[in-house]
Design a protein around this motif. Sequence first.
Motif, PDB file in Angstrom:
ATOM      1  N   LEU A   1      64.906  52.401  -0.714  1.00 39.91           N
ATOM      2  CA  LEU A   1      64.985  51.318   0.253  1.00 39.91           C
ATOM      3  C   LEU A   1      63.926  50.258  -0.030  1.00 39.91           C
ATOM      4  CD1 LEU A   1      65.323  53.342   3.600  1.00 39.91           C
ATOM      5  CD2 LEU A   1      67.166  52.400   2.194  1.00 39.91           C
ATOM      6  N   ASN A   2      64.299  49.002   0.248  1.00 35.40           N
ATOM      7  CA  ASN A   2      63.346  47.897   0.116  1.00 35.40           C
ATOM      8  C   ASN A   2      62.660  47.920  -1.241  1.00 35.40           C
ATOM      9  OD1 ASN A   2      62.660  45.681   1.865  1.00 35.40           O
ATOM     10  ND2 ASN A   2      60.545  46.370   1.766  1.00 35.40           N
ATOM     11  N   ALA A   3      63.441  48.194  -2.270  1.00 41.33           N
ATOM     12  CA  ALA A   3      62.889  48.404  -3.608  1.00 41.33           C
ATOM     13  C   ALA A   3      62.201  47.149  -4.130  1.00 41.33           C
ATOM     14  CB  ALA A   3      64.009  48.817  -4.559  1.00 41.33           C
TER      15      ALA A   3
ATOM     16  N   VAL B   1      72.862  49.190  -7.907  1.00 40.76           N
ATOM     17  CA  VAL B   1      71.770  48.346  -7.420  1.00 40.76           C
ATOM     18  C   VAL B   1      72.359  47.168  -6.650  1.00 40.76           C
ATOM     19  CG1 VAL B   1      69.765  46.972  -8.076  1.00 40.76           C
ATOM     20  CG2 VAL B   1      70.382  48.985  -9.425  1.00 40.76           C
ATOM     21  N   PHE B   2      71.841  46.921  -5.464  1.00 35.55           N
ATOM     22  CA  PHE B   2      72.316  45.785  -4.678  1.00 35.55           C
ATOM     23  C   PHE B   2      71.144  45.199  -3.899  1.00 35.55           C
ATOM     24  CE2 PHE B   2      72.863  49.672  -2.334  1.00 35.55           C
ATOM     25  CZ  PHE B   2      72.415  49.395  -1.051  1.00 35.55           C
ATOM     26  N   CYS B   3      71.263  43.942  -3.553  1.00 35.84           N
ATOM     27  CA  CYS B   3      70.199  43.221  -2.848  1.00 35.84           C
ATOM     28  C   CYS B   3      70.640  42.956  -1.410  1.00 35.84           C
ATOM     29  CB  CYS B   3      69.886  41.908  -3.568  1.00 35.84           C
ATOM     30  SG  CYS B   3      68.639  40.912  -2.731  1.00 35.84           S
ATOM     31  N   VAL B   4      69.856  43.428  -0.446  1.00 40.05           N
ATOM     32  CA  VAL B   4      70.198  43.217   0.963  1.00 40.05           C
ATOM     33  C   VAL B   4      69.137  42.416   1.707  1.00 40.05           C
ATOM     34  CG1 VAL B   4      71.643  45.268   1.181  1.00 40.05           C
ATOM     35  CG2 VAL B   4      69.193  45.467   1.511  1.00 40.05           C
ATOM     36  N   GLY B   5      68.026  42.112   1.060  1.00 36.33           N
ATOM     37  CA  GLY B   5      66.958  41.382   1.728  1.00 36.33           C
ATOM     38  C   GLY B   5      65.761  42.274   1.982  1.00 36.33           C
ATOM     39  N   ASP B   6      64.676  41.648   2.367  1.00 33.77           N
ATOM     40  CA  ASP B   6      63.411  42.345   2.563  1.00 33.77           C
ATOM     41  C   ASP B   6      63.326  42.884   3.991  1.00 33.77           C
ATOM     42  OD1 ASP B   6      60.726  43.140   2.762  1.00 33.77           O
ATOM     43  OD2 ASP B   6      60.113  41.651   1.282  1.00 33.77           O
ATOM     44  N   LEU B   7      63.172  44.203   4.111  1.00 31.77           N
ATOM     45  CA  LEU B   7      63.035  44.808   5.437  1.00 31.77           C
ATOM     46  C   LEU B   7      61.844  44.224   6.187  1.00 31.77           C
ATOM     47  CD1 LEU B   7      63.718  48.612   4.837  1.00 31.77           C
ATOM     48  CD2 LEU B   7      64.913  47.137   6.440  1.00 31.77           C
ATOM     49  N   LYS B   8      60.772  43.942   5.462  1.00 27.16           N
ATOM     50  CA  LYS B   8      59.572  43.432   6.111  1.00 27.16           C
ATOM     51  C   LYS B   8      59.774  42.014   6.632  1.00 27.16           C
ATOM     52  CE  LYS B   8      56.581  46.393   3.325  1.00 27.16           C
ATOM     53  NZ  LYS B   8      55.535  46.490   2.298  1.00 27.16           N
ATOM     54  N   GLU B   9      60.690  41.289   6.005  1.00 22.89           N
ATOM     55  CA  GLU B   9      60.987  39.936   6.468  1.00 22.89           C
ATOM     56  C   GLU B   9      61.906  39.958   7.675  1.00 22.89           C
ATOM     57  OE1 GLU B   9      63.335  35.890   4.985  1.00 22.89           O
ATOM     58  OE2 GLU B   9      63.242  37.656   3.698  1.00 22.89           O
ATOM     59  N   LEU B  10      62.923  40.812   7.634  1.00 24.49           N
ATOM     60  CA  LEU B  10      63.972  40.758   8.634  1.00 24.49           C
ATOM     61  C   LEU B  10      63.725  41.664   9.827  1.00 24.49           C
ATOM     62  CD1 LEU B  10      67.065  40.714   6.246  1.00 24.49           C
ATOM     63  CD2 LEU B  10      65.898  38.790   7.296  1.00 24.49           C
ATOM     64  N   ALA B  11      62.808  42.616   9.686  1.00 21.66           N
ATOM     65  CA  ALA B  11      62.560  43.537  10.795  1.00 21.66           C
ATOM     66  C   ALA B  11      62.019  42.780  12.005  1.00 21.66           C
ATOM     67  CB  ALA B  11      61.562  44.605  10.366  1.00 21.66           C
ATOM     68  N   PRO B  12      62.421  43.178  13.207  1.00 23.82           N
ATOM     69  CA  PRO B  12      61.898  42.520  14.418  1.00 23.82           C
ATOM     70  C   PRO B  12      60.385  42.654  14.499  1.00 23.82           C
ATOM     71  CG  PRO B  12      63.770  43.953  14.928  1.00 23.82           C
ATOM     72  CD  PRO B  12      63.378  44.241  13.511  1.00 23.82           C
TER      73      PRO B  12
ATOM     74  N   GLY C   1      46.809  42.649  -4.769  1.00 20.31           N
ATOM     75  CA  GLY C   1      48.238  42.405  -4.982  1.00 20.31           C
ATOM     76  C   GLY C   1      48.903  41.775  -3.788  1.00 20.31           C
ATOM     77  N   GLY C   2      48.099  41.502  -2.729  1.00 18.55           N
ATOM     78  CA  GLY C   2      48.678  40.905  -1.535  1.00 18.55           C
ATOM     79  C   GLY C   2      49.252  41.943  -0.590  1.00 18.55           C
ATOM     80  N   HIS C   3      49.660  41.477   0.577  1.00 17.15           N
ATOM     81  CA  HIS C   3      50.300  42.338   1.571  1.00 17.15           C
ATOM     82  C   HIS C   3      51.455  41.584   2.218  1.00 17.15           C
ATOM     83  CE1 HIS C   3      48.036  46.029   1.550  1.00 17.15           C
ATOM     84  NE2 HIS C   3      46.878  45.380   1.595  1.00 17.15           N
ATOM     85  N   ASN C   4      52.215  42.323   2.994  1.00 19.11           N
ATOM     86  CA  ASN C   4      53.394  41.797   3.672  1.00 19.11           C
ATOM     87  C   ASN C   4      53.076  40.515   4.454  1.00 19.11           C
ATOM     88  OD1 ASN C   4      55.682  41.388   5.266  1.00 19.11           O
ATOM     89  ND2 ASN C   4      55.143  43.037   6.685  1.00 19.11           N
ATOM     90  N   PRO C   5      53.718  39.387   4.123  1.00 22.13           N
ATOM     91  CA  PRO C   5      53.417  38.140   4.824  1.00 22.13           C
ATOM     92  C   PRO C   5      54.229  37.934   6.098  1.00 22.13           C
ATOM     93  CG  PRO C   5      54.924  37.690   3.029  1.00 22.13           C
ATOM     94  CD  PRO C   5      54.610  39.168   2.967  1.00 22.13           C
TER      95      PRO C   5
ATOM     96  N   PHE D   1      69.024  41.020  10.235  1.00 21.58           N
ATOM     97  CA  PHE D   1      68.555  42.402  10.243  1.00 21.58           C
ATOM     98  C   PHE D   1      69.672  43.357  10.630  1.00 21.58           C
ATOM     99  CE2 PHE D   1      66.844  46.114  12.463  1.00 21.58           C
ATOM    100  CZ  PHE D   1      66.076  46.659  11.445  1.00 21.58           C
ATOM    101  N   VAL D   2      70.508  42.969  11.579  1.00 21.63           N
ATOM    102  CA  VAL D   2      71.631  43.815  11.983  1.00 21.63           C
ATOM    103  C   VAL D   2      72.560  44.052  10.794  1.00 21.63           C
ATOM    104  CG1 VAL D   2      73.705  43.917  13.410  1.00 21.63           C
ATOM    105  CG2 VAL D   2      71.540  43.192  14.412  1.00 21.63           C
ATOM    106  N   VAL D   3      72.834  42.995  10.026  1.00 16.11           N
ATOM    107  CA  VAL D   3      73.692  43.125   8.841  1.00 16.11           C
ATOM    108  C   VAL D   3      73.044  44.062   7.830  1.00 16.11           C
ATOM    109  CG1 VAL D   3      74.674  41.895   6.872  1.00 16.11           C
ATOM    110  CG2 VAL D   3      74.791  40.887   9.161  1.00 16.11           C
ATOM    111  N   LEU D   4      71.750  43.876   7.591  1.00 12.07           N
ATOM    112  CA  LEU D   4      71.026  44.728   6.636  1.00 12.07           C
ATOM    113  C   LEU D   4      71.070  46.187   7.084  1.00 12.07           C
ATOM    114  CD1 LEU D   4      67.573  44.074   5.021  1.00 12.07           C
ATOM    115  CD2 LEU D   4      67.930  46.152   6.311  1.00 12.07           C
ATOM    116  N   ALA D   5      70.783  46.434   8.373  1.00 15.74           N
ATOM    117  CA  ALA D   5      70.751  47.807   8.873  1.00 15.74           C
ATOM    118  C   ALA D   5      72.126  48.458   8.773  1.00 15.74           C
ATOM    119  CB  ALA D   5      70.256  47.822  10.318  1.00 15.74           C
ATOM    120  N   ASN D   6      73.171  47.722   9.123  1.00 19.65           N
ATOM    121  CA  ASN D   6      74.527  48.275   9.043  1.00 19.65           C
ATOM    122  C   ASN D   6      74.909  48.588   7.600  1.00 19.65           C
ATOM    123  OD1 ASN D   6      74.814  48.055  11.797  1.00 19.65           O
ATOM    124  ND2 ASN D   6      75.921  46.119  11.722  1.00 19.65           N
TER     125      ASN D   6
END
Length: 652
Positions: free
Chosen positions: A388-390, A436-447, A564-568, A635-640
């Motif tokens: 997840l969130n590779a 392999v598929f791209c669904v977006g960043d969990l850290k970006e889309l999470a509430p 290396g930075g952290h989640n923005p 986020f709903v689309v990503l989670a589903n």
Amino acid sequence: MSKRRLLSRKILPSVARAYLGLALRTTRWRIIGPHAGRNVLIQIPASRHPGAIVAFWHRNLLLLPALWKWARTRNGALRLNVLISRNRDGRLIRRTVAPWDIIGIEGSSNKRGQNKGGARALRAGVKALEGGALLAITPDGPRGPAENVQAGATALGRLSRRVSVPVGGACRAVRLKTWDRMRVPLPFGRGYLCHGTPLPSGASTELLAQQIAAADQRAAHAYRASRHYVIDLIWPWVGLAASIYLRRLAARRVQSGKEIAERLEERFGRSSVPRPGGDILWLHAASVGEVRSILPLLQRFLDAWPRVTILITTATVTGCETVARHRERLTQAHRKRLIHQFAPYDVVRATRRFLNHWRPVGLLLTDSELWPGWLRQCSRRGVPVGLLNARLSQKSFSRWRQTALLTRPVFERLAFVASRGADDAAQYDRLGAKNVFCVGDLKELAPASAVDEEALNAMRHALKDRTVLTVSSTHQGEEPIIIDAIALARRKVKNLLGIIIPRHPERGAEVAELGNPAFPRRSQGALPGEEDAIWVADTLGELALFYQLADFIFIGHSLLPHGGGHNPYEALHAGAPCATGPYRANFLEAYQQLGTRFTTVNDAQSLAAWVSQETNPSQPSRPDQNGDENQSDRFVVLANTLVARVSAMTGL
């Protein structure tokens, strides 16, 4: 009896049975799949078995005795019938398997006006099911087309009102030049039979075909992943060498507060809690950042699979505490289905103990947590592994590429890779990962994380009208730079307060001692006085709270070359002006996408100048409502999507 009849009735079935028995006995079989399907197949007591349909493609017909032997070993009272075609091949199969207590029912769908005994077989099948037997069928048989479910298969379910268990198989075999490319198992190999979740009696032909195909794909992936590679010979020795000093390392980590003494044995695979019944889905998140990224998914997973227990492992105490805080916010029912354990070290004995105890139906890793030993042990058990969130930094990608001949199986064994961005997806694809598929960043889309409004208001009252710079996730060596920057900025912003949040809260005392006198610490219950320039927030689970207090936000682990930075994204939820240092390779794509929403500062002088030059800092702009709604929808689309992929991977 004529020679031809003797050959067809006795000699050929005996020879076929002898060979098939040898091949199936010498094959090391693994039966995998969700608990619900297993319960139907081996229901105990058998006297109460309601009967069930076992559906699999015709090409796997010769693998059926292996499944039957496994079921009868666990429940000797089970009865098995199998629908076979009314022709020479069907009679050969019936005579071959009859001594194994497999009762053949001859008949198939009528074609071109010819009576194939379909109606009679249907009646006999319904009667067998009503009598509590298992009835094995090949919905695409006897003549195909392959993987095309015939109407009779679903009619049988509707008439009998019995569930259907989809089954797939894969093993070391030769493929015959028949319409379905039938598998003939070879001796001394490895095989996997995968059952899915039972389908209701009214299931459509499309759903039945989809679920049988999914079970077949899971079995095929398990078989491919179980192959032996060079790394499988090397890695156990690496683990053995490491285990010599792991105990000593663990003891030192206990002394420094990085391990919990009472739970240290979990790191060696000895679990501290009993295994609950049913299916267990294992999620691994190394530390706080990874845990936070998957917490919003936990609710989706718990809702999607009401009978599944989520086992989440972390490698750090702070990760454990983050899970514990989240668990307390769940309902009582969900709380019982969320278990935390510390991740076992990647050595053979620890991993085996862990897997033998928990027996998960699948494993989900996060970010770039790829452990060869875990993947090997999971593959041998037929436990599928997803990522997840590779993500993969350029440095890590280069290292994996340099050892590709040795480490390629690590990526090939992944059932799927859900990457956070297109660049990460391309890198995993080049390293050999499939699906392999791209669904977006969990850290970006999470509430955004929930904030205790009472605590927030109390802090705002305590800080009064002070301008707040929240500096999050700092690492050793960065705090002196931050302290200098705050001192410089206070020449222009007299009421500036810097809240320093070390990435690892146990470093709170170390950071506080950089002041003269020592800076007040949140963990000690101290609030900053009017003259205090810095407050050390060394508590866990309050990052969102300090972000809401901020007029400015700076994200650490980015000012020194080893950073290396952290989640923005969590900082952006607060809506205050944000900055970071130049070293952010771990989140480079994210920062590139955010563009001017983040300011880059290089040292204490530029950080102080950024704070000093911002206009009207006490009134930071906040995200517009439409943007929040759009992010929530994404986020709903990503989670589903992830729920669907995990369901396909595990059969849940």
